[in-house]
Write a protein that holds these residues in place. Structure first.
Motif, PDB file in Angstrom:
ATOM      1  N   VAL A 155      80.096  47.293  57.506  1.00  0.00           N
ATOM      2  CA  VAL A 155      78.761  47.787  57.841  1.00  0.00           C
ATOM      3  C   VAL A 155      77.957  48.099  56.584  1.00  0.00           C
ATOM      4  N   VAL A 156      78.605  48.642  55.570  1.00  0.00           N
ATOM      5  CA  VAL A 156      77.913  48.959  54.309  1.00  0.00           C
ATOM      6  C   VAL A 156      77.373  47.689  53.665  1.00  0.00           C
ATOM      7  N   VAL A 157      78.212  46.672  53.563  1.00  0.00           N
ATOM      8  CA  VAL A 157      77.770  45.411  52.949  1.00  0.00           C
ATOM      9  C   VAL A 157      76.612  44.810  53.732  1.00  0.00           C
ATOM     10  N   LEU A 158      76.714  44.785  55.064  1.00  0.00           N
ATOM     11  CA  LEU A 158      75.642  44.234  55.887  1.00  0.00           C
ATOM     12  C   LEU A 158      74.362  45.045  55.738  1.00  0.00           C
ATOM     13  N   SER A 159      74.476  46.361  55.779  1.00  0.00           N
ATOM     14  CA  SER A 159      73.291  47.218  55.726  1.00  0.00           C
ATOM     15  C   SER A 159      72.534  47.046  54.418  1.00  0.00           C
ATOM     16  N   ILE A 160      73.268  47.114  53.317  1.00  0.00           N
ATOM     17  CA  ILE A 160      72.617  47.027  52.013  1.00  0.00           C
ATOM     18  C   ILE A 160      72.014  45.638  51.793  1.00  0.00           C
ATOM     19  N   THR A 161      72.767  44.600  52.124  1.00  0.00           N
ATOM     20  CA  THR A 161      72.325  43.229  51.841  1.00  0.00           C
ATOM     21  C   THR A 161      71.180  42.815  52.751  1.00  0.00           C
ATOM     22  N   VAL A 162      71.352  42.971  54.059  1.00  0.00           N
ATOM     23  CA  VAL A 162      70.323  42.540  55.010  1.00  0.00           C
ATOM     24  C   VAL A 162      69.033  43.320  54.790  1.00  0.00           C
ATOM     25  N   ALA A 163      69.134  44.622  54.619  1.00  0.00           N
ATOM     26  CA  ALA A 163      67.930  45.439  54.436  1.00  0.00           C
ATOM     27  C   ALA A 163      67.182  45.045  53.168  1.00  0.00           C
ATOM     28  N   ILE A 213      62.075  42.678  50.873  1.00  0.00           N
ATOM     29  CA  ILE A 213      61.312  41.868  49.910  1.00  0.00           C
ATOM     30  C   ILE A 213      60.085  41.234  50.565  1.00  0.00           C
ATOM     31  N   HIS A 214      60.166  40.921  51.848  1.00  0.00           N
ATOM     32  CA  HIS A 214      59.102  40.176  52.528  1.00  0.00           C
ATOM     33  C   HIS A 214      58.102  41.076  53.258  1.00  0.00           C
ATOM     34  N   GLN A 215      58.231  42.384  53.147  1.00  0.00           N
ATOM     35  CA  GLN A 215      57.355  43.294  53.886  1.00  0.00           C
ATOM     36  C   GLN A 215      56.042  43.529  53.141  1.00  0.00           C
ATOM     37  N   LYS A 216      54.952  43.553  53.905  1.00  0.00           N
ATOM     38  CA  LYS A 216      53.633  43.866  53.353  1.00  0.00           C
ATOM     39  C   LYS A 216      53.130  45.231  53.822  1.00  0.00           C
ATOM     40  N   ASP A 217      53.588  45.655  54.989  1.00  0.00           N
ATOM     41  CA  ASP A 217      53.271  47.001  55.477  1.00  0.00           C
ATOM     42  C   ASP A 217      54.213  47.984  54.797  1.00  0.00           C
ATOM     43  N   LEU A 218      53.661  48.998  54.149  1.00  0.00           N
ATOM     44  CA  LEU A 218      54.495  49.867  53.321  1.00  0.00           C
ATOM     45  C   LEU A 218      55.452  50.717  54.149  1.00  0.00           C
ATOM     46  N   LYS A 219      55.083  51.055  55.385  1.00  0.00           N
ATOM     47  CA  LYS A 219      55.995  51.839  56.216  1.00  0.00           C
ATOM     48  C   LYS A 219      57.166  50.986  56.695  1.00  0.00           C
ATOM     49  N   ARG A 220      56.911  49.725  57.002  1.00  0.00           N
ATOM     50  CA  ARG A 220      58.019  48.824  57.331  1.00  0.00           C
ATOM     51  C   ARG A 220      58.877  48.578  56.092  1.00  0.00           C
ATOM     52  N   PHE A 221      58.224  48.474  54.943  1.00  0.00           N
ATOM     53  CA  PHE A 221      58.938  48.323  53.678  1.00  0.00           C
ATOM     54  C   PHE A 221      59.908  49.485  53.476  1.00  0.00           C
ATOM     55  N   MET A 222      59.427  50.715  53.680  1.00  0.00           N
ATOM     56  CA  MET A 222      60.280  51.886  53.506  1.00  0.00           C
ATOM     57  C   MET A 222      61.321  51.997  54.608  1.00  0.00           C
ATOM     58  N   THR A 273      71.841  46.739  44.144  1.00  0.00           N
ATOM     59  CA  THR A 273      70.983  47.690  43.434  1.00  0.00           C
ATOM     60  C   THR A 273      69.951  46.957  42.590  1.00  0.00           C
ATOM     61  N   VAL A 274      70.367  45.850  41.981  1.00  0.00           N
ATOM     62  CA  VAL A 274      69.435  45.034  41.197  1.00  0.00           C
ATOM     63  C   VAL A 274      68.357  44.446  42.108  1.00  0.00           C
ATOM     64  N   ILE A 275      68.748  43.981  43.288  1.00  0.00           N
ATOM     65  CA  ILE A 275      67.774  43.435  44.247  1.00  0.00           C
ATOM     66  C   ILE A 275      66.784  44.516  44.661  1.00  0.00           C
ATOM     67  N   SER A 276      67.289  45.724  44.925  1.00  0.00           N
ATOM     68  CA  SER A 276      66.401  46.822  45.329  1.00  0.00           C
ATOM     69  C   SER A 276      65.408  47.160  44.223  1.00  0.00           C
ATOM     70  N   LEU A 277      65.845  47.078  42.974  1.00  0.00           N
ATOM     71  CA  LEU A 277      64.927  47.319  41.861  1.00  0.00           C
ATOM     72  C   LEU A 277      63.771  46.324  41.901  1.00  0.00           C
ATOM     73  N   LEU A 309      57.810  45.757  43.063  1.00  0.00           N
ATOM     74  CA  LEU A 309      56.647  45.097  43.650  1.00  0.00           C
ATOM     75  C   LEU A 309      55.513  46.083  43.860  1.00  0.00           C
ATOM     76  N   ILE A 310      55.847  47.303  44.274  1.00  0.00           N
ATOM     77  CA  ILE A 310      54.820  48.333  44.454  1.00  0.00           C
ATOM     78  C   ILE A 310      54.266  48.763  43.106  1.00  0.00           C
ATOM     79  N   VAL A 311      55.154  48.929  42.129  1.00  0.00           N
ATOM     80  CA  VAL A 311      54.715  49.302  40.787  1.00  0.00           C
ATOM     81  C   VAL A 311      53.788  48.224  40.220  1.00  0.00           C
ATOM     82  N   LYS A 312      54.137  46.963  40.451  1.00  0.00           N
ATOM     83  CA  LYS A 312      53.296  45.854  39.995  1.00  0.00           C
ATOM     84  C   LYS A 312      51.922  45.924  40.645  1.00  0.00           C
ATOM     85  N   ALA A 313      51.877  46.211  41.942  1.00  0.00           N
ATOM     86  CA  ALA A 313      50.585  46.301  42.631  1.00  0.00           C
ATOM     87  C   ALA A 313      49.738  47.432  42.049  1.00  0.00           C
TER      88      ALA A 313
END
Length: 485
Positions: free
Chosen positions: A276-284, A289-298, A423-427, A432-436
């Motif tokens: 479950v940990v591997v699935l949760s971290i990877t899938v999420a 990465i593809h979210q544009k709505d910030l609440k869905r992003f979070m 963790t690298v992917i999450s960075l 992306l928000i910092v870039k914006a």
């Protein structure tokens, strides 16, 4: 029959929360017809701050209701962390509650929020499956009302409907699993179940169903499908509360019950948690990465963070409780900082929470952009912010679990490695928000505005936590000392 009322002295956090509920109800009832109640939010926040101060140094081990309720120093620390998160939510909610379309619901919001905190306290102090389930429902039902509080705006009613349906289904699955455990052991007390439970098809099914039900509450993959829609539709303040305090309480309960009740089945549920940990971290991470709505992003960020939280539980070591508590504390201040800024910008941007709205934010509101960057760096685990230390301790807890049990050792190391890669992917997607905010330009940038005093106070508390909780060893020592008692 004589009732020993002195046992309520062992329930100081719950008693003080009940007192706050009564005072809030009376204050709301007596002032309901007044047009402005600028004193209401400071009153509730002051009461919760007093509750926090009273319980920051918890009492030792104690029981109530025939052993169904149990508390100790470690549980007291957990309740303090949950109360801190709730206090930040109430502070930053003032600007939202002052709006003409929400001010008349101010009393209901405070009472529902405190009611959910009371249910979470009962849940983490439960030593009996029945009390645990009652505490869980005490937290879930008011939470559904909070999600639907802004029903005429932002699809709040739809979000509440989805939350209610999934919460009902998950509760049914959980109680079904509990019935299997009771049928196999003949008891619902945690300690008695732990003494007699063995690995049988019935107990394995009970454990799996129980975990499935609780997985919905924590938003673990594959039980996460409600999360993004509910987070997007709920009021932003409620979304922040749902993402940190509610998730933290459920994670604490999962850790305690697996270590207490299902200790003889550690090897089985450790493998389950790894998957479950591997699935949760990877899938999420991939969906975030593809979210544009910030609440869905979070929302997807919170699913990934839930995976890191549960990572601490693998292996059933004493260090796991300390690492999990510390991680949730850091997650509370970092995530609430992000949601406080989202809420403030939403109030001054026509209710828009698209990521494009943050283009060029540094040029018009540099302080908010800077604080958002600090919070995102902490969530991503960038040193020297507190999030880096919390992730380090979670990884250490998983590694210690691998050292204790040789049968799951190799798998645990593999899971930690996958978590490090993620963790690298999450960075990447946090940047992306910092870039914006710092690099992208906008034809219609967000205008410069002055944040409310309550927003500044909430951000100050969160920023202090992000900067100091990682370098002030006394915070970690406080958690570790409580766990060792």
């Amino acid at each position: 029959m004589n009732i020993d009322y002195s046992q309520f002295l062992n329930m100081v956090p719950e008693v003080t929360l009940m007192a706050i509920l009564v005072i809030t109800f009376i204050a709301d009832f007596c002032s309901a017809k007044k047009v402005e109640r600028k004193w209401f939010n400071p009153l509730v926040c002051a009461l919760l701050a007093i509750h926090l101060i009273i319980n920051i140094f918890p009492i030792g081990s104690a029981e109530a209701f025939g052993g169904m309720y149990y508390t100790n120093a470690s549980v007291g620390v957990i309740k303090t962390i949950l109360a801190l998160g709730t206090l930040i939510v109430l502070i930053q909610s003032r600007e939202w509650m002052q709006r003409p379309d929400t001010s008349f619901k101010e009393g209901e919001f405070y009472m529902l929020t405190i009611s959910t905190l009371l249910g979470m306290n009962m849940m983490v102090s439960a030593n009996h499956f029945l009390l645990f389930f009652l505490g869980l429902e005490m937290a879930s039902v008011p939470m559904a009302c909070l999600v639907g509080l802004d029903k005429y705006r932002h699809n709040s009613a739809e979000a509440a409907a989805k939350f209610v349906l999934t919460a009902t289904f998950s509760s049914a699955v959980m109680i079904y699993g509990i019935s299997f455990v009771y049928g196999a052991t003949g008891s619902l007390y945690f300690d008695k179940v732990a003494q007699v439970i063995t690995v049988t098809p019935l107990t394995v099914m009970g454990m799996v169903f129980f975990f499935s039900g609780l997985g919905f509450k924590i938003s673990l993959v594959p039980f996460h499908f409600w999360t993004a829609d509910t987070y997007q539709g709920a009021p932003t303040t409620v979304t922040g509360y749902l993402s940190v305090v509610s998730k933290g309480a459920a994670a604490f309960a999962l850790c305690a019950i697996f270590m207490k009740v299902f200790a003889p089945m550690t090897e089985l549920w450790s493998y389950l948690l790894m998957i479950v940990v591997v699935l949760s971290i990877t899938v999420a991470n991939l969906f975030a990465i593809h979210q544009k709505d910030l609440k869905r992003f979070m929302a997807f960020s919170s699913i990934s963070q839930a995976g890191y939280i549960v990572l601490a539980v693998i292996g059933d070591t004493a260090f796991s409780t300390v690492a999990l508590s510390y991680y949730v504390l850091i997650y509370v201040v970092a995530n609430m900082a992000v949601f406080t800024i989202i809420s403030a910008i939403e109030e001054h941007n026509g209710g828009t929470v698209d990521m494009d709205s943050y283009n060029g934010l540094y040029r018009t509101n540099p302080r908010l952009a800077f604080l958002m960057t600090l919070a995102l760096f902490s969530l991503g685990g960038i040193p020297p912010f507190a999030g880096m230390f919390s992730k380090f301790f979670v990884f250490m807890a998983a590694v210690k679990g691998a050292e204790v049990s040789t049968t799951i050792g190799a798998c645990a190391y593999a899971v930690v490695f996958i978590a490090l890669v993620n963790t690298v992917i999450s960075l990447y997607y946090y940047l992306l928000i910092v870039k914006a905010m710092y690099i992208k330009n906008s034809e219609t940038p967000l205008p410069t505005f002055q944040s409310a005093t309550s927003t500044k106070l909430a951000l100050a508390i969160c920023t202090v936590g992000i900067l100091l909780f990682g370098v002030c060893s006394c915070v970690y020592d406080w958690i570790a000392a409580a766990a060792s008692l």
